[in-house]
Enzyme design. Structure first.
Site, mmCIF file in Angstrom:
data_model
loop_
_atom_site.group_PDB
_atom_site.id
_atom_site.type_symbol
_atom_site.label_atom_id
_atom_site.label_comp_id
_atom_site.label_asym_id
_atom_site.label_seq_id
_atom_site.Cartn_x
_atom_site.Cartn_y
_atom_site.Cartn_z
ATOM 1 N N LYS A 14 0.809 -1.217 0.000
ATOM 2 C CA LYS A 14 0.000 0.000 0.000
ATOM 3 C C LYS A 14 0.844 1.270 0.000
ATOM 4 O O LYS A 14 0.343 2.353 -0.313
ATOM 5 C CB LYS A 14 -0.933 0.014 1.219
ATOM 6 C CG LYS A 14 -1.922 -1.155 1.260
ATOM 7 C CD LYS A 14 -2.887 -1.099 0.095
ATOM 8 C CE LYS A 14 -3.939 -2.193 0.212
ATOM 9 N NZ LYS A 14 -4.910 -2.149 -0.904
ATOM 10 N N LYS A 74 0.957 5.427 -4.837
ATOM 11 C CA LYS A 74 1.496 4.093 -5.120
ATOM 12 C C LYS A 74 2.206 4.102 -6.469
ATOM 13 O O LYS A 74 3.284 3.515 -6.621
ATOM 14 C CB LYS A 74 0.372 3.057 -5.122
ATOM 15 C CG LYS A 74 -0.369 2.932 -3.801
ATOM 16 C CD LYS A 74 -1.631 2.101 -3.966
ATOM 17 C CE LYS A 74 -2.514 2.194 -2.739
ATOM 18 N NZ LYS A 74 -3.829 1.565 -2.926
ATOM 19 N N GLU A 165 -6.763 -1.629 -9.833
ATOM 20 C CA GLU A 165 -7.894 -1.516 -10.752
ATOM 21 C C GLU A 165 -8.609 -0.178 -10.592
ATOM 22 O O GLU A 165 -9.447 0.174 -11.432
ATOM 23 C CB GLU A 165 -8.888 -2.656 -10.512
ATOM 24 C CG GLU A 165 -8.404 -4.005 -11.004
ATOM 25 C CD GLU A 165 -9.479 -5.071 -10.903
ATOM 26 O OE1 GLU A 165 -9.694 -5.778 -11.901
ATOM 27 O OE2 GLU A 165 -10.107 -5.184 -9.829
#
Length: 202
Positions: A14, A74, A165
């Site tokens: 994360k 990220k 996603e």
């Protein structure tokens, strides 16, 4: 270690440490993993874009800025980011390109085997195009096989990964000109090494 140990130890990262970069040798192995991923009838309906510069990662992060901003760090802090794309059409041109490449690679022991491969692959491609009418879904499933190989392989190499996603595919397709090339973005994968404050690592 056994392969199942790598499957058990991997985590979805994360938070990445932006100071920790992957080596060229590691990325070469990642590319090999993707290159040798199996696909239905060896159809290979994919294309992979690998980004590592801040400029390139920022272009990808445009697709997360609105609505998925939590994913932007990220992408920006990862060492490398891979955009996994899927073909929009499984056409006869692609099937012929595959056949010619397999021939060059020495896959076929004889002409009968070559013709059989082309006939069989064309049968399934046409079945998904015309009878089942799920060609796009079928092709994207192949891309997700590559995703699985990538995530497990990254773990085996000590590389942290995060499949993403949560992005605007329209923005990313336009930014990278994917539609004009016959592809659409399916998923983004950030690669690198986790930060000390990454909660998923504990």
């Amino acid at each position: 270690m056994h392969i199942h140990d790598f499957a058990m130890q991997r985590r979805t990262t994360k938070a990445f440490d932006p100071t920790q970069k992957l080596t060229e040798a590691q990325i070469a192995k990642v590319k090999t993993l993707l290159q040798y991923t199996p696909s239905s009838t060896n159809s290979q309906p994919w294309h992979f874009i690998v980004a590592h510069t801040d400029e390139a990662k920022a272009r990808i992060a445009k697709s997360t800025d609105a609505g998925h901003a939590f994913n932007s760090p990220k992408i920006m802090n990862a060492s490398h980011v891979i955009v996994m794309c899927t073909k929009t059409v499984m056409d006869d041109v692609h099937l012929q390109i595959l056949l010619e490449q397999e021939t060059k690679d020495g896959r076929f022991a004889n002409e009968e085997f070559r013709k059989g491969q082309h006939t069989g692959r064309s049968f399934y491609a046409n079945m998904h195009r015309y009878e089942l009418k799920d060609a796009q879904h079928w092709m994207e499933k192949q891309t997700y096989i590559a995703l699985g190989a990538l995530l497990l392989g990254a773990s085996a190499m000590g590389i942290d990964a995060c499949p993403i996603e949560g992005f605007n595919s329209t923005v990313l397709n336009e930014e990278l000109g994917l539609r004009n090339k016959g592809y659409a973005a399916s998923i983004i994968v950030a690669l690198g090494h986790h930060a000390q404050d990454d909660i998923n690592q504990t």
